[in-house]
Design a protein around this motif. Structure first.
Motif, PDB file in Angstrom:
ATOM      1  N   ASN A 119       0.895  -1.303   0.226  1.00 24.37           N
ATOM      2  CA  ASN A 119      -0.179  -0.092  -0.145  1.00 24.37           C
ATOM      3  C   ASN A 119       1.522   0.901  -0.446  1.00 24.37           C
ATOM      4  O   ASN A 119       0.099   2.604   0.136  1.00 24.37           O
ATOM      5  CB  ASN A 119      -1.321  -0.002   1.190  1.00 24.37           C
ATOM      6  CG  ASN A 119      -0.567  -0.171   1.930  1.00 24.37           C
ATOM      7  OD1 ASN A 119       0.999   0.161   2.722  1.00 24.37           O
ATOM      8  ND2 ASN A 119      -0.878  -0.308   3.292  1.00 24.37           N
ATOM      9  N   GLN A 120       1.919   0.892   0.025  1.00 22.94           N
ATOM     10  CA  GLN A 120       3.154   2.265  -0.299  1.00 22.94           C
ATOM     11  C   GLN A 120       3.475   2.699   1.372  1.00 22.94           C
ATOM     12  O   GLN A 120       3.551   4.512   0.577  1.00 22.94           O
ATOM     13  CB  GLN A 120       2.898   2.663  -1.144  1.00 22.94           C
ATOM     14  CG  GLN A 120       3.074   2.255  -2.567  1.00 22.94           C
ATOM     15  CD  GLN A 120       2.856   2.356  -4.211  1.00 22.94           C
ATOM     16  OE1 GLN A 120       1.587   2.043  -4.459  1.00 22.94           O
ATOM     17  NE2 GLN A 120       3.461   3.914  -4.377  1.00 22.94           N
ATOM     18  N   VAL A 121       2.877   2.164   2.458  1.00 28.29           N
ATOM     19  CA  VAL A 121       2.766   3.161   3.150  1.00 28.29           C
ATOM     20  C   VAL A 121       2.598   2.954   4.367  1.00 28.29           C
ATOM     21  O   VAL A 121       2.253   0.867   4.130  1.00 28.29           O
ATOM     22  CB  VAL A 121       1.080   4.471   3.439  1.00 28.29           C
ATOM     23  CG1 VAL A 121       0.599   3.348   3.395  1.00 28.29           C
ATOM     24  CG2 VAL A 121       1.077   5.887   4.096  1.00 28.29           C
ATOM     25  N   GLY A 127       0.047   5.977   8.509  1.00 27.33           N
ATOM     26  CA  GLY A 127       0.945   6.891   7.602  1.00 27.33           C
ATOM     27  C   GLY A 127       2.439   7.271   7.672  1.00 27.33           C
ATOM     28  O   GLY A 127       2.208   7.879   6.688  1.00 27.33           O
ATOM     29  N   SER A 133       6.639   4.087  -1.178  1.00 28.74           N
ATOM     30  CA  SER A 133       6.355   5.489  -1.597  1.00 28.74           C
ATOM     31  C   SER A 133       6.446   5.711  -2.778  1.00 28.74           C
ATOM     32  O   SER A 133       7.739   5.694  -2.688  1.00 28.74           O
ATOM     33  CB  SER A 133       6.415   5.697  -0.172  1.00 28.74           C
ATOM     34  OG  SER A 133       5.910   5.649   0.626  1.00 28.74           O
ATOM     35  N   PHE A 137       6.167  11.571  -2.280  1.00 24.49           N
ATOM     36  CA  PHE A 137       4.980  10.940  -1.544  1.00 24.49           C
ATOM     37  C   PHE A 137       5.183  12.213  -0.297  1.00 24.49           C
ATOM     38  O   PHE A 137       6.382  11.500   0.629  1.00 24.49           O
ATOM     39  CB  PHE A 137       5.042   9.802  -1.119  1.00 24.49           C
ATOM     40  CG  PHE A 137       3.559   9.233  -0.935  1.00 24.49           C
ATOM     41  CD1 PHE A 137       2.599  10.141  -1.189  1.00 24.49           C
ATOM     42  CD2 PHE A 137       3.786   8.533   0.845  1.00 24.49           C
ATOM     43  CE1 PHE A 137       1.364   9.705   0.041  1.00 24.49           C
ATOM     44  CE2 PHE A 137       1.985   8.103   1.694  1.00 24.49           C
ATOM     45  CZ  PHE A 137       1.115   8.559   0.848  1.00 24.49           C
ATOM     46  N   THR A 139       4.050  12.855   3.886  1.00 18.67           N
ATOM     47  CA  THR A 139       3.445  11.871   4.998  1.00 18.67           C
ATOM     48  C   THR A 139       4.313  12.769   6.383  1.00 18.67           C
ATOM     49  O   THR A 139       5.142  14.059   5.731  1.00 18.67           O
ATOM     50  CB  THR A 139       4.376  10.516   5.200  1.00 18.67           C
ATOM     51  OG1 THR A 139       5.575  10.494   5.633  1.00 18.67           O
ATOM     52  CG2 THR A 139       4.153  10.086   3.438  1.00 18.67           C
ATOM     53  N   ASN A 201      -2.916   7.105   2.458  1.00 14.65           N
ATOM     54  CA  ASN A 201      -2.896   7.238   0.818  1.00 14.65           C
ATOM     55  C   ASN A 201      -3.662   7.466   0.094  1.00 14.65           C
ATOM     56  O   ASN A 201      -4.355   6.539  -0.554  1.00 14.65           O
ATOM     57  CB  ASN A 201      -1.803   5.975   0.680  1.00 14.65           C
ATOM     58  CG  ASN A 201      -1.106   6.394  -0.702  1.00 14.65           C
ATOM     59  OD1 ASN A 201      -1.288   7.016  -1.287  1.00 14.65           O
ATOM     60  ND2 ASN A 201      -0.447   5.393  -0.988  1.00 14.65           N
TER      61      ASN A 201
END
Ligand SMILES: Cc1ncc(C[n+]2csc(CCOP(=O)(O)OP(=O)(O)O)c2C)c(N)n1
Length: 283
Positions: A119-121, A127, A133, A137, A139, A201
């Protein structure tokens, strides 16, 4: 006859709409399609939202430490090769905390299916950026934007993996077929799954992926060339390939180790005196 309800587990505590639900259904569908009895399956995970998947399915489960699913899975497979061993986890769990284990499990080609919910996170911890990521991105931990991202498919191919695939949590049918092939594959099978995280995300959403993903097999792609696989693994942006990216038959670790050829460790008698003798030798 094994049916879906044989694999039904506890009620998931994921956010409604989470991509993890699609992966859970795809795993259950694949096991039913293969007609494997639940007691023949071991699922191993680490820590994270993805790591909870084995809690929600009726199989044997080992919930390990963060990043430690693969070493546990290796131990179990060596002790009892009759088990279908499936490791699952998040991109943080597998490629950051467990990155070193990922490298060496691929390199040795243990007979394990590894499903990564990408989920790239970091979702469980609310988060932060993960190794996958997207570059830039933003965060809480990367207010200036995340670093260039880790490419699990390219890394796996470079390390000599024989089964490298990518699925999408929004296409359960296609993903379950990839999981079937991964379980049938003799050796280490990586299935990296694009998994939208609806809470943390807001860039890589279901809609974002639906616009971009395409199935490599529909374009006549043959996953047998290493250079082609490597090139396909780099494709990211307007078009994102899913399917088997690289495939090669290789001898799995378990078939190369003479000690394992005398039958499964789990069926051999354990003589405590042997251990005592060994201890004396080392004291
Ligand atoms: C050694 C260690 N470091 C950090 C943590 C805190 N921690 C728990 S889950 C997690 C992130 C999980 O992210 P990911 O693996 O991507 O899974 P997701 O929750 O996104 O499915 C972190 C950093 C921990 N439990 N153990």
């Amino acid at each position: 006859m094994i049916a879906m309800q044989d694999y039904a587990g506890g009620k998931p505590a994921w956010c409604p709409g989470c991509g993890n639900f699609g992966i859970l259904s795809a795993v259950q569908k694949a096991l039913v399609e293969l007609q494997i009895d639940p007691h023949q399956v071991l699922m191993v995970s680490g820590i994270g939202q993805a790591g909870k998947l084995p809690h929600y399915i009726n199989v044997n489960v080992f919930n390990s430490l963060h990043g430690r699913a693969l070493p546990v899975a290796i131990g179990a497979k060596m002790a009892n090769p009759d088990l279908k061993v499936i490791a699952v986890g998040g991109d943080g769990d597998g490629y950051a905390e467990g990155g070193n284990h990922f490298i060496h499990t691929v390199r040795r080609n243990h007979d394990i299916t590894y499903i990564v919910h990408n989920n790239q996170v970091y979702a469980l911890t609310k988060g932060q950026a993960s190794p996958t990521s997207d570059f830039g991105f933003v965060t809480k931990t990367t207010p200036q934007g995340a670093d260039p991202s880790f490419n699990p498919l390219a890394v796996a191919i470079a390390l000599g993996a024989g089964f490298v695939a990518r699925g999408f949590a929004g296409d359960i049918e296609h993903l379950s077929k990839l999981i079937v092939r991964g379980i049938e594959y003799k050796g280490f099978a990586l299935i990296d799954v694009l998994q939208p995280c609806i809470s943390f995300n807001h860039l890589n959403t279901f809609a974002w992926y639906k616009q971009r993903v395409y199935k490599v097999e529909e374009n006549g792609y043959q996953p047998t060339g290493k250079a082609a696989g490597f090139e396909k693994a780099q494709e990211w942006g307007e078009r994102i390939p899913i399917g088997v990216i690289y495939l090669e038959e290789k001898t799995p670790f378990e078939s190369r180790i003479p000690a394992l050829q005398r039958g499964p460790l789990v069926q051999r008698p354990l003589d405590p005196m042997t251990c005592a003798g060994l201890l004396e030798e080392f004291i």
